[in-house]
Motif scaffolding. Structure first.
Motif, PDB file in Angstrom:
ATOM      1  N   TYR A   1      -5.447   3.426  -7.023  1.00  0.00           N
ATOM      2  CA  TYR A   1      -4.926   4.729  -6.635  1.00  0.00           C
ATOM      3  C   TYR A   1      -5.649   5.219  -5.385  1.00  0.00           C
ATOM      4  O   TYR A   1      -6.876   5.104  -5.285  1.00  0.00           O
ATOM      5  N   ASN A   2      -4.905   5.786  -4.451  1.00  0.00           N
ATOM      6  CA  ASN A   2      -5.493   6.486  -3.316  1.00  0.00           C
ATOM      7  C   ASN A   2      -5.425   7.977  -3.637  1.00  0.00           C
ATOM      8  O   ASN A   2      -4.328   8.535  -3.748  1.00  0.00           O
ATOM      9  N   PHE A   3      -6.577   8.609  -3.781  1.00  0.00           N
ATOM     10  CA  PHE A   3      -6.639   9.981  -4.296  1.00  0.00           C
ATOM     11  C   PHE A   3      -7.473  10.829  -3.350  1.00  0.00           C
ATOM     12  O   PHE A   3      -8.702  10.818  -3.395  1.00  0.00           O
ATOM     13  N   TYR A   4      -6.786  11.568  -2.467  1.00  0.00           N
ATOM     14  CA  TYR A   4      -7.454  12.385  -1.461  1.00  0.00           C
ATOM     15  C   TYR A   4      -7.585  13.831  -1.944  1.00  0.00           C
ATOM     16  O   TYR A   4      -6.777  14.697  -1.612  1.00  0.00           O
TER      17      TYR A   4
ATOM     18  N   ASN B   1       0.844  -1.199   0.000  1.00  0.00           N
ATOM     19  CA  ASN B   1       0.000   0.000   0.000  1.00  0.00           C
ATOM     20  C   ASN B   1       0.875   1.243   0.000  1.00  0.00           C
ATOM     21  O   ASN B   1       1.837   1.327   0.760  1.00  0.00           O
ATOM     22  N   GLU B   2       0.536   2.202  -0.859  1.00  0.00           N
ATOM     23  CA  GLU B   2       1.160   3.528  -0.867  1.00  0.00           C
ATOM     24  C   GLU B   2       2.688   3.460  -0.795  1.00  0.00           C
ATOM     25  O   GLU B   2       3.319   4.066   0.062  1.00  0.00           O
ATOM     26  N   LYS B   3       3.262   2.732  -1.729  1.00  0.00           N
ATOM     27  CA  LYS B   3       4.715   2.624  -1.789  1.00  0.00           C
ATOM     28  C   LYS B   3       5.321   3.961  -2.254  1.00  0.00           C
ATOM     29  O   LYS B   3       4.736   4.682  -3.052  1.00  0.00           O
ATOM     30  N   SER B   4       6.512   4.238  -1.779  1.00  0.00           N
ATOM     31  CA  SER B   4       7.182   5.513  -2.074  1.00  0.00           C
ATOM     32  C   SER B   4       8.039   5.383  -3.329  1.00  0.00           C
ATOM     33  O   SER B   4       9.273   5.366  -3.262  1.00  0.00           O
ATOM     34  N   TRP B   5       7.392   5.327  -4.475  1.00  0.00           N
ATOM     35  CA  TRP B   5       8.113   5.096  -5.720  1.00  0.00           C
ATOM     36  C   TRP B   5       8.867   6.330  -6.192  1.00  0.00           C
ATOM     37  O   TRP B   5       9.816   6.226  -6.964  1.00  0.00           O
ATOM     38  N   GLY B   6       8.426   7.504  -5.787  1.00  0.00           N
ATOM     39  CA  GLY B   6       8.942   8.765  -6.315  1.00  0.00           C
ATOM     40  C   GLY B   6       7.809   9.522  -6.977  1.00  0.00           C
ATOM     41  O   GLY B   6       6.690   9.020  -7.105  1.00  0.00           O
ATOM     42  N   ALA B   7       8.086  10.748  -7.388  1.00  0.00           N
ATOM     43  CA  ALA B   7       7.055  11.567  -8.024  1.00  0.00           C
ATOM     44  C   ALA B   7       7.709  12.494  -9.031  1.00  0.00           C
ATOM     45  O   ALA B   7       8.880  12.866  -8.891  1.00  0.00           O
TER      46      ALA B   7
ATOM     47  N   ARG C   1      -1.932   0.274  -4.852  1.00  0.00           N
ATOM     48  CA  ARG C   1      -2.596   1.529  -4.477  1.00  0.00           C
ATOM     49  C   ARG C   1      -1.617   2.709  -4.521  1.00  0.00           C
ATOM     50  O   ARG C   1      -1.080   3.142  -3.523  1.00  0.00           O
ATOM     51  N   PHE C   2      -1.439   3.235  -5.729  1.00  0.00           N
ATOM     52  CA  PHE C   2      -0.548   4.368  -5.951  1.00  0.00           C
ATOM     53  C   PHE C   2      -1.099   5.637  -5.295  1.00  0.00           C
ATOM     54  O   PHE C   2      -2.290   5.744  -5.016  1.00  0.00           O
ATOM     55  N   THR C   3      -0.207   6.616  -5.092  1.00  0.00           N
ATOM     56  CA  THR C   3      -0.598   7.916  -4.571  1.00  0.00           C
ATOM     57  C   THR C   3      -0.101   9.015  -5.497  1.00  0.00           C
ATOM     58  O   THR C   3       0.769   8.788  -6.348  1.00  0.00           O
ATOM     59  N   THR C   4      -0.620  10.220  -5.311  1.00  0.00           N
ATOM     60  CA  THR C   4      -0.145  11.355  -6.111  1.00  0.00           C
ATOM     61  C   THR C   4       1.295  11.694  -5.777  1.00  0.00           C
ATOM     62  O   THR C   4       2.027  12.238  -6.613  1.00  0.00           O
TER      63      THR C   4
END
Length: 783
Positions: A658-661, A521-527, A635-638
């Protein structure tokens, strides 16, 4: 509106900074006040009041048109600042950056205070504020401006609790004031704000353009906070003890009466009509039935298909389990047995259920955190019938506690609400009523993290989940909120991934009610952004010693295969390695100042190779142990997703998650969906309000319960109308504990259900409305 035009307008219009008279002692005093008289007459530094005609160029705009006005929104003096903000962008707002930092060292405790007006009479507006210290560090807070309202906002910068960890993501309002306390968005940080370098006020990813007005931005000396500020703030039901709010429970009898009324209503109304056995669209077309859930594009829209062949859209609530209902009590035990860990365990602390505490443990209890213990007005003794709701946490991911006793007010309230004629009877009742609610409210499935006890109930489709944890090597990404990333080239990672998926398979046992499986969940892949942010994994990996690191050794091998000789790599990277051995040695890459385009291309290739290996390993385990179930991704994040990661995942993932808040799906951000053309699902979103009685509304903030329901409907409809999405899951079923969940202190109003297990009527009504229209809106008229 581009930055150049915004800056030109600002320079032409001329707005002043530092506009206030000086009182005795060199401090500046507000003579006329803002919208909240509580902050009138206090020592302050006026940062911007927009009254003076001179322009200093210290204010800049991003994706905003800024204009001085003399009408709506002026709270003091003759003028204020109007901001016409662009929608569907990361930041739309202003930054104040004076030539010299704002010197607040004259105050011991102080806050940023400003007045803001929302010119929309229909929609609330969530604003974010980031304050940057000249000493280094930033803090971000957020709040909501009601539709058509003018409010004063308070951002506490220095004070006894401004950066002090209390076990709560954010604390109660510290003063009896009309002004709105801006809530922590992220984490409390130890930052010295005696010199303030910049202030940002903005909106983010709105679905349309918005207009706000700002006035009287000032730094104000804060009043004293009462000594018993955090004493007795949580009552025996787990509610805010000192606050009155709609829906507050005052007796066990009231809890039981509400339960009886709801049970009668659910029995009378039953299940929402128009659904197949598995929650699909029984009035719609029937496609090929495989006996399991699958994905298919139908008439240009991605869809899930249920085991009987009916079109399916997954709308549900996540985290329906007891694992996150506990909160630290301030007590710990000297008996070390409660802290034992099985090295082969695949369940992280966050997902571990309730832990029974025997007398051999509880007799060693002691108060380890006195301030924490004082927060509770009443907790049961160990010989009380409710003592079975105590548990234990061996660690806290974020917060001031190393480990300790926890208590689940939610589970205790279930026992009060439904009774316990036999051991565990209230939990069996909870399984039944939860599914009765979901079916009555029209939800088609659970979200992620449904309790395993639901798996064999065969009433609601669900998603299984697993975490790859273990003693494998790791690598940082530079955005390691949840911890470092795994070294996917370490053979131990592959073994642990296979073990995790095999355990999930034992739980699922090819059950057709399992839609699919989320892993991690919500891995820190980079942005996207500077190389340090975008390629953090690759850069941190290169800093390792190849002889001691699997990922570094693999990356060197990839670079050798691409460049052939070290001179070619040196020319591409603008480096001077003497040979490949020199590259294998640990070096400095993360803080490198210059990156050639060729080097960035290589970092991109390495990043994709890393992600490909991750998804390949998990996919292979899924194919071996769970071939009949969809692989739902991680579950990717922005803040943790780049094009390289999506490219890698596309080769192996069945449904992107995707988790999109944000307030709803925007158009521009999601343009990449056309490129990957895969079915997608929203794994997490939520909206909360302080009217719930909790101390923090959550990541996305509504004005009140009605506004919360309005925003929920707008979000779901934006997902349903997007041809790539096949579902959306609200996070979560019940509110966080008022005293903060044990994992990380979150104390959010994120539930459809209160800590007392009483549903929010406005959210239930909204869910029924959405779910009645769900399938016709998504897939067209019925057959």
């Amino acid at each position: 509106m581009n930055k150049e035009r915004a800056g030109l307008l600002l320079g032409l219009l001329g707005m002043g900074i530092w506009g206030c008279t000086t009182s005795s002692g060199g401090l500046q005093t507000d003579q006329s006040g803002g919208s909240d008289p509580f902050w009138t007459g206090r020592n302050e530094i006026m940062v911007m009041d927009f009254e003076a005609e001179d322009s200093t160029g210290m204010l800049s705009a991003q994706d905003a048109i800024i204009l001085p006005i003399a009408d709506a929104g002026v709270t003091q003096g003759q003028r204020a600042l109007r901001m016409d903000l662009k929608g569907d962008v990361t930041h739309a707002g202003i930054t104040i950056r004076p030539e010299d930092p704002i010197d607040a060292s004259q105050f011991e405790h102080f806050s940023l205070v400003f007045d803001a007006t929302n010119l929309s009479n229909e929609k609330s507006a969530q604003i974010y504020t980031i304050v940057e210290s000249a000493h280094g560090g930033t803090v971000r807070r957020s709040q909501v401006i009601p539709a058509g309202a003018t409010e004063t906002y308070v951002f506490e910068l220095e004070g006894p609790y401004a950066s002090h960890e209390t076990g709560l993501r954010d604390d109660p309002k510290p003063w009896d004031m009309q002004a709105k306390q801006m809530k922590i968005h992220g984490l409390k940080q130890q930052v010295d704000f005696s010199l303030i370098k910049s202030i940002q006020i903005y909106m983010s990813y709105t679905i349309e353009d918005r207009t706000l007005v700002l006035d009287n931005i000032r730094v104000v000396e804060s009043p004293k906070i009462d000594e018993d500020y955090l004493v007795g703030i949580v009552d025996k039901y787990g509610q805010a003890a000192k606050n009155e709010f709609e829906g507050k429970i005052t007796s066990d009898e009231q809890l039981r009466q509400l339960a009886e009324e709801e049970l009668a209503q659910l029995a009378a109304e039953g299940t929402m009509a128009g659904r197949s056995q598995f929650g699909g669209w029984s009035d719609g077309p029937k496609l090929e039935a495989t006996g399991y859930f699958r994905a298919e594009k139908v008439n240009g829209k991605w869809a899930l298909v249920d085991p009987e062949g009916y079109l399916f859209f997954s709308h549900g609530l996540a985290n329906v389990r007891m694992a996150n209902t506990t909160s630290f009590t301030g007590v710990d035990f000297r008996n070390e047995s409660v802290r034992y860990r099985d090295p082969e365990d695949v369940t992280p602390e966050d997902s571990r259920g309730m832990v029974a505490l025997g007398p051999e443990v509880t007799r060693t209890a002691y108060v380890a955190y006195p301030d924490r213990r004082k927060m509770f007005t009443e907790l049961p003794s160990y010989d009380d019938p409710l003592a079975n709701n105590y548990s234990y946490r061996r660690e806290q991911h974020i917060g001031p506690f190393d480990h300790g006793e926890t208590f689940s007010h939610y589970q205790a309230n279930l026992e009060r609400r439904y009774g316990e004629p036999t051991p565990g009877a209230h939990l069996e009742k909870w399984l039944d009523i939860t599914q009765d609610r979901f079916l009555n409210w029209g939800f088609t499935s659970f979200g992620n993290w449904a309790a395993a006890e639901f798996y064999d109930q065969n009433r609601m489709p669900y998603f299984a989940n697993g975490w790859i944890i273990g003693d494998f090597q790791t690598v940082k990404s530079g955005m390691d909120y949840w911890g470092p990333m795994p070294d996917v080239f370490d053979p131990e990672f592959e073994r642990r991934a296979e073990l995790t998926v095999s355990v999930v398979a034992d739980e699922v046992k090819d059950n057709p009610w399992c839609v699919g499986v989320f892993i991690d969940n919500e891995k820190s892949w980079g942005a996207p952004g500077p190389p340090k942010r975008h390629f953090g994994i690759a850069l941190h990996a290169l800093e390792k010693e190849a002889s001691e690191s699997f990922i570094k050794a693999k990356f060197v091998k990839i670079l050798k295969a691409k460049h052939g000789d070290i001179q070619t790599l040196n020319q591409a990277w603008q480096t001077d390695f003497s040979n490949w051995k020199a590259l294998e040695i640990a070096g400095e890459y993360v803080n490198r100042k210059e990156f050639s385009q060729a080097m960035k291309d290589d970092l991109s290739q390495l990043t994709e190779a890393y992600a490909s290996r991750y998804f390949e390993v998990v996919h292979a385990a899924m194919e071996e142990y769970l071939p009949n179930h969809l692989y739902m991704g991680c579950r990717f994040t922005t803040w943790g997703m780049t094009p390289e990661i999506r490219t890698a995942a596309k080769k192996y993932v069945d449904v992107f998650s995707y988790n999109f808040y944000h307030e709803a799906l925007t158009e521009g951000y999601w343009e990449f969906l056309e490129d990957i053309d895969r079915p997608s699902i929203i794994g997490e979103f939520h909206i909360g309000t302080l009217e719930s009685g909790l101390f923090h509304p959550g990541l996305i903030i509504a004005t009140d319960h009605e506004d919360r329901a309005r925003m929920y409907k707008a979000y779901i409809r934006s997902v349903v109308d997007n041809p790539y999405f096949v579902g959306a899951h609200w996070f979560q079923y019940l509110d966080s504990p008022t005293s903060g969940r044990a994992h990380d202190g979150e104390n959010y109003n994120v539930g459809f259900v209160r800590i007392t297990d009483v549903p929010y009527a406005s959210m239930v009504e909204a869910a029924k409305e959405l779910n009645q229209e769900l399938y016709p809106r998504r897939y067209g008229e019925s057959k």
